[in-house]
Design a protein around this motif. Structure first.
Motif, PDB file in Angstrom:
ATOM      1  N   ALA A 170      60.372   7.407   2.488  1.00 47.60           N
ATOM      2  CA  ALA A 170      60.838   8.756   2.160  1.00 47.60           C
ATOM      3  C   ALA A 170      59.738   9.783   2.370  1.00 47.60           C
ATOM      4  O   ALA A 170      59.983  10.884   2.878  1.00 47.60           O
ATOM      5  CB  ALA A 170      61.344   8.801   0.713  1.00 47.60           C
ATOM      6  N   LEU A 171      58.503   9.426   1.987  1.00 48.14           N
ATOM      7  CA  LEU A 171      57.388  10.363   2.151  1.00 48.14           C
ATOM      8  C   LEU A 171      56.989  10.497   3.614  1.00 48.14           C
ATOM      9  O   LEU A 171      56.694  11.591   4.097  1.00 48.14           O
ATOM     10  CB  LEU A 171      56.193   9.904   1.316  1.00 48.14           C
ATOM     11  N   ARG A 172      57.021   9.395   4.339  1.00 43.48           N
ATOM     12  CA  ARG A 172      56.745   9.455   5.783  1.00 43.48           C
ATOM     13  C   ARG A 172      57.760  10.349   6.472  1.00 43.48           C
ATOM     14  O   ARG A 172      57.415  11.151   7.353  1.00 43.48           O
ATOM     15  CB  ARG A 172      56.775   8.057   6.398  1.00 43.48           C
ATOM     16  N   HIS A 173      59.005  10.215   6.081  1.00 40.81           N
ATOM     17  CA  HIS A 173      60.058  11.053   6.661  1.00 40.81           C
ATOM     18  C   HIS A 173      59.791  12.532   6.343  1.00 40.81           C
ATOM     19  O   HIS A 173      59.922  13.394   7.216  1.00 40.81           O
ATOM     20  CB  HIS A 173      61.423  10.631   6.122  1.00 40.81           C
ATOM     21  N   LYS A 174      59.417  12.819   5.094  1.00 36.39           N
ATOM     22  CA  LYS A 174      59.143  14.192   4.697  1.00 36.39           C
ATOM     23  C   LYS A 174      58.010  14.786   5.529  1.00 36.39           C
ATOM     24  O   LYS A 174      58.101  15.906   6.040  1.00 36.39           O
ATOM     25  CB  LYS A 174      58.776  14.229   3.208  1.00 36.39           C
ATOM     26  N   VAL A 175      56.918  14.046   5.675  1.00 40.87           N
ATOM     27  CA  VAL A 175      55.773  14.535   6.454  1.00 40.87           C
ATOM     28  C   VAL A 175      56.166  14.722   7.916  1.00 40.87           C
ATOM     29  O   VAL A 175      55.796  15.722   8.555  1.00 40.87           O
ATOM     30  CB  VAL A 175      54.581  13.565   6.320  1.00 40.87           C
TER      31      VAL A 175
END
Length: 389
Positions: A316-321
């Protein structure tokens, strides 16, 4: 070179040593004796310049490795020697390091070293002056010096000095006065000429950074150069960043990649070429915004992630970045498309001159209007997440 130049300008002796030179004397006792001998010489010959090279090699006392006891002894002794030098009238102390973060904080504080200077590669004028100084009266005409200096942009002063020595050697081999051909041949050995296509791509890439800085009203670079190994724009990073400013700086970092899209039709690997690359720095900014600064969707959280652990971020954080990186790239593309004429103008000047300072950039942008163009229709871009196996 700086320590030698300072000693020469002052007309005083230079006493230079390093951790490696002293450690080569033998065990800890021999090391300490060698260091004390160098300090004694500087004090006895005052006024003098005392130079410590490889300053990061002395280590930090906080490290918990197996050599911690040895390191503590070395650092503690260095603190004592710096106190002796500080108390001795007429001794100027210099130290050099490529990794200041590895120097023990106690060695850097005021009273030991009162001034810290970051010294980058010499500019065009500096390289020309170094070549002229080492060639002396034998130096060829000014045009040959400028051409050699331009080819050496991005190299160190030591490399320029080596080029001068090699050019003199080539002239001796020919039993002839040094000429432009000797200087050009020596320069080519240390800094081979860039293929025209690579030079143009580098110029376009760096022009993208400059134009994004102007478009997002960020500080103009002090200087931008293209050397034999790549381009570099000296942009000072601000002390503090808001979420909006972080996105602006991310867009600027991706401006080189976007410029390649706009003027060349496709981006190259340049933006992601290893540690410290544009994409690495842009990713680092956004990860820190999310996990350290409390400015992202993760809320008030301080959970720093080392660069080598970024690949293991939650999906989820990789997607956000990734989405934020695409958003920043869209900002960059919109700005560069709207100001394509200025982009090409800067790239052409940079490809020709290889080095532009702030005054040159301001002249090239004197008719530039940073007012953003009308907002385009919103688009949706989906980042592709590659599962780790």
């Amino acid at each position: 070179m700086l320590a030698g130049a300072l000693a020469g300008t002052m007309g005083v002796p230079l006493i230079a040593t390093s951790y490696t030179a002293c450690q080569a004397a033998g065990h800890l006792g021999d090391y300490l004796a060698a260091m004390h001998g160098a300090v004694d010489a500087a004090i006895a010959r005052a006024p003098s310049v005392f130079f410590l090279d490889e300053f990061d090699s002395f280590g930090r006392r906080s490290t918990g490795d197996h050599g911690g006891h040895y390191t503590r002894q070395v650092v503690n002794d260095m603190l004592q020697q710096l106190t002796r030098l500080h108390d001795a009238p007429g001794v100027v102390v210099l130290a050099a390091t490529n990794a200041p973060e590895l120097v023990d904080p106690a060695l850097r504080r005021a009273g030991r070293f009162d001034l810290t200077l970051e010294i980058g590669p010499p500019d065009l004028a500096g390289l020309r002056a170094i070549l002229a100084a080492h060639l002396g009266a034998a130096a060829p005409d000014a045009k040959a010096l400028i051409e050699a200096a331009r080819a050496l942009l991005g190299q160190t002063g030591a490399t320029a000095a080596a080029v001068a020595r090699e050019a003199l050697g080539l002239a001796r081999d020919d039993t002839a006065p040094i000429g432009p051909a000797h200087l050009a041949a020596a320069t080519a050995r240390h800094a081979p000429a860039l293929p025209p296509g690579d030079l143009w791509r580098m110029a376009v890439h760096e022009a993208g950074h400059i134009l994004l800085a102007a478009a997002r009203v960020l500080p103009m670079p002090k200087r931008v150069t293209i050397g034999a190994t790549g381009g570099a724009a000296e942009l000072p990073m601000p002390r503090f960043l808001t979420a909006e400013a972080t996105l602006d700086w991310t867009a600027m970092l991706l401006g080189g990649r976007a410029a390649e899209h706009v003027l060349l039709g496709a981006a190259s690997s340049a933006a992601g070429a290893g540690e410290g690359s544009d994409l690495d720095r842009a990713t680092d900014l956004l990860v820190r915004m999310e996990l350290e600064w409390g400015l992202g969707d993760c809320g008030l959280l301080h959970a720093p992630v080392p660069p080598d652990r970024r690949a293991w971020l939650p999906d989820a954080l990789r997607h956000k970045v990734s989405v934020l990186l695409h958003e920043a790239e869209d900002i960059a593309l919109d700005a560069l498309i709207a100001h394509k004429t200025h982009l090409a103008r800067i790239a052409k000047a940079l490809a020709t001159e290889r080095s532009l300072d702030r005054a040159d950039l301001e002249e090239l942008l004197q008719d530039f209007d940073p007012t953003p163009p009308p907002e385009p229709e919103p688009t949706t871009r989906k980042a592709t997440i590659v599962p780790l196996r």
